[in-house]
Design an enzyme around this catalytic site. Sequence first.
Site, short mmCIF file in Angstrom:
data_model
loop_
_atom_site.label_atom_id
_atom_site.label_comp_id
_atom_site.label_asym_id
_atom_site.label_seq_id
_atom_site.Cartn_x
_atom_site.Cartn_y
_atom_site.Cartn_z
N ASP A 183 0.91 -1.14 0.00
CA ASP A 183 0.00 0.00 0.00
C ASP A 183 0.95 1.19 0.00
O ASP A 183 1.62 1.45 1.00
CB ASP A 183 -0.88 0.02 1.26
CG ASP A 183 -1.81 1.22 1.26
OD1 ASP A 183 -1.37 2.32 0.89
OD2 ASP A 183 -2.98 1.06 1.62
N HIS A 184 1.05 1.89 -1.13
CA HIS A 184 2.15 2.86 -1.25
C HIS A 184 2.02 3.99 -0.23
O HIS A 184 3.00 4.69 0.03
CB HIS A 184 2.29 3.37 -2.69
CG HIS A 184 1.28 4.40 -3.08
ND1 HIS A 184 0.00 4.09 -3.48
CD2 HIS A 184 1.35 5.76 -3.14
CE1 HIS A 184 -0.65 5.20 -3.78
NE2 HIS A 184 0.14 6.23 -3.57
N HIS A 246 -5.77 2.85 1.44
CA HIS A 246 -5.07 4.06 1.90
C HIS A 246 -5.77 4.71 3.11
O HIS A 246 -5.13 5.03 4.12
CB HIS A 246 -4.96 5.09 0.78
CG HIS A 246 -4.38 4.54 -0.49
ND1 HIS A 246 -3.39 3.58 -0.50
CD2 HIS A 246 -4.64 4.80 -1.79
CE1 HIS A 246 -3.08 3.30 -1.76
NE2 HIS A 246 -3.82 4.03 -2.55
C1 BG6 Z 1 -3.89 4.71 -6.00
C2 BG6 Z 1 -5.31 4.77 -6.50
O1 BG6 Z 1 -3.71 3.58 -5.20
O2 BG6 Z 1 -3.62 5.88 -5.23
C3 BG6 Z 1 -5.53 6.02 -7.32
O3 BG6 Z 1 -5.57 3.62 -7.30
C4 BG6 Z 1 -5.13 7.26 -6.54
O4 BG6 Z 1 -6.90 6.11 -7.74
C5 BG6 Z 1 -3.73 7.10 -5.95
O5 BG6 Z 1 -5.18 8.37 -7.40
C6 BG6 Z 1 -3.42 8.24 -4.99
O6 BG6 Z 1 -2.08 8.19 -4.61
P1 BG6 Z 1 -1.27 9.51 -4.20
O7 BG6 Z 1 0.06 9.00 -3.77
O8 BG6 Z 1 -1.23 10.38 -5.43
O9 BG6 Z 1 -2.04 10.17 -3.09
#
Ligand code: BG6
Length: 493
Positions: A183-184, A246
């Site tokens: 989960d980045h 997230h």
């Molecule tokens: C991804 C989702 O996991 O996270 C996207 O699939 C979303 O829909 C993105 O835009 C958001 O990531 P960040 O790092 O730009 O907040």
Amino acid sequence: MSETKSASEDAEASGVAAIVVFGATGDLAMRMLWPSLFHLHREGRLPEDCRLVGCARLGIPEDEFRTRVRADVAQKIGPDAVTGADWRSFAKRIVYLAIDATDADQLSALRAHAPPERASVMYLAVSPALFGRIALALGDAGLVGPGTRLALEKPIGGDRESAAAINADVARHFSERQVFRVDHYLGKEAVQNLIALRFANALFEPIWNRECIDHVQICIGETIGVDGRTDYYDAYGALRDMVQNHLIQLLCLVAMEPPYSLDQEAVRDEKVKVLRALKPPSASEIGAVSVRGQYGAGYIDGVLARSYVEEAKRPSGTETYVALKVEIDNWRWAGVPFYVRTGKRLGERRTYIVVSFRNVPHSIFAGSPLANNELVIELQPDEEIALRLMNKAPGIGQDGMTLQAMSLDLSLSDSFKDARRRIAYERLFVDMIEGRTTLFVRGDEVEAAWSWVDQISEAWKQADVPCETYPAGSWGPASARALIARDGRAWRD
Ligand code: BG6
């Protein structure tokens, strides 16, 4: 597969032989993974002899693959990054295999680069429908040794059942310690700083509970739309795309009990306890505690954005916005609502958490209303922490005292001006290379998160909760304001 400690230690001692990216030509790999690996290479964080192997079905020559990676690295990091010696030595690490990774015979081409006797990272940046099949094929091809790590990009399945099936397939050849569910958000500095803020400061823990906290807000606002990913998005919607992972991860870090250490099991055990304590809303109450929205056309920074339906080119009831009032049924949080929301095509890109403390039990300042003290943690785009306190405004007010809410500010973006803002995946790659799973999602954790999300989705279906249109560039449907206003509170827009 059971892990024998000495074999694993042997594999680790010789370093990671290869990082294999499946789905190597896909959007995620090109936008995030290759640029992250390039940064790590430049900083000398990749093991000396580590190959970077791209696998995809696309039948292109290796040179063309390198050219594509180069273009994407240049786009993400800047054209100068790919002109010097750093790029040349990076390009030398790159190998490309045009194969079908669900086929064990074709996979055996990997053996030359990622032998099972050495440690390696197998990163599946592919559709979750392929996770189980590729994990099984890797095992069948004899490529899984004690030092092999399997990274799975979110989403892990599309509901609890499919996630459990993936976990079961993966477990056939990989032990849990070898699995890195990405989960980045957990790779973001600001998110890790939540752990530091809560557990490296004595100040907050005694007041981090229902006695002192009135409510919590968590918001992930995005200005982007679905950006051509309409097929994926239409099947998932904001609940599965953002809330299940997230948003829930942020909630867990705010709500969890202090873990006994930063150890992978200690932290993840505490998160799982929070997930199991999330109250599932019933069909009769879901309408009062949730809002679904979908963006219509509108202006963001003066530019006209098309509606979701126009982008998808078909009628759709998929939500691009979710607001929820979440309750956590445990001693620490009973009666403290967590208001969470996320949406695409909102007026601002902002991710923040507000912990709003209870007001004073009795005010002696008759002439000045007192606002709740708030701890505001801004995570994106800038990283800032502010404590909102009541102060006396200078001067002689009518009642002798005029009060005003002011902030004690800590701008991390300013304090660490010179620190490069890393791509979240850089940190995650380093942890995969070093075999640390704390910042990855455990199998039972992912299933517990899906269980709760499935119950919301089911309640939506049963109660036929509508998807309200909101104009792009706004903060979402009006009923999201009503959801929190019913409790006498307001979103921090
Ligand atoms: C991804 C989702 O996991 O996270 C996207 O699939 C979303 O829909 C993105 O835009 C958001 O990531 P960040 O790092 O730009 O907040």
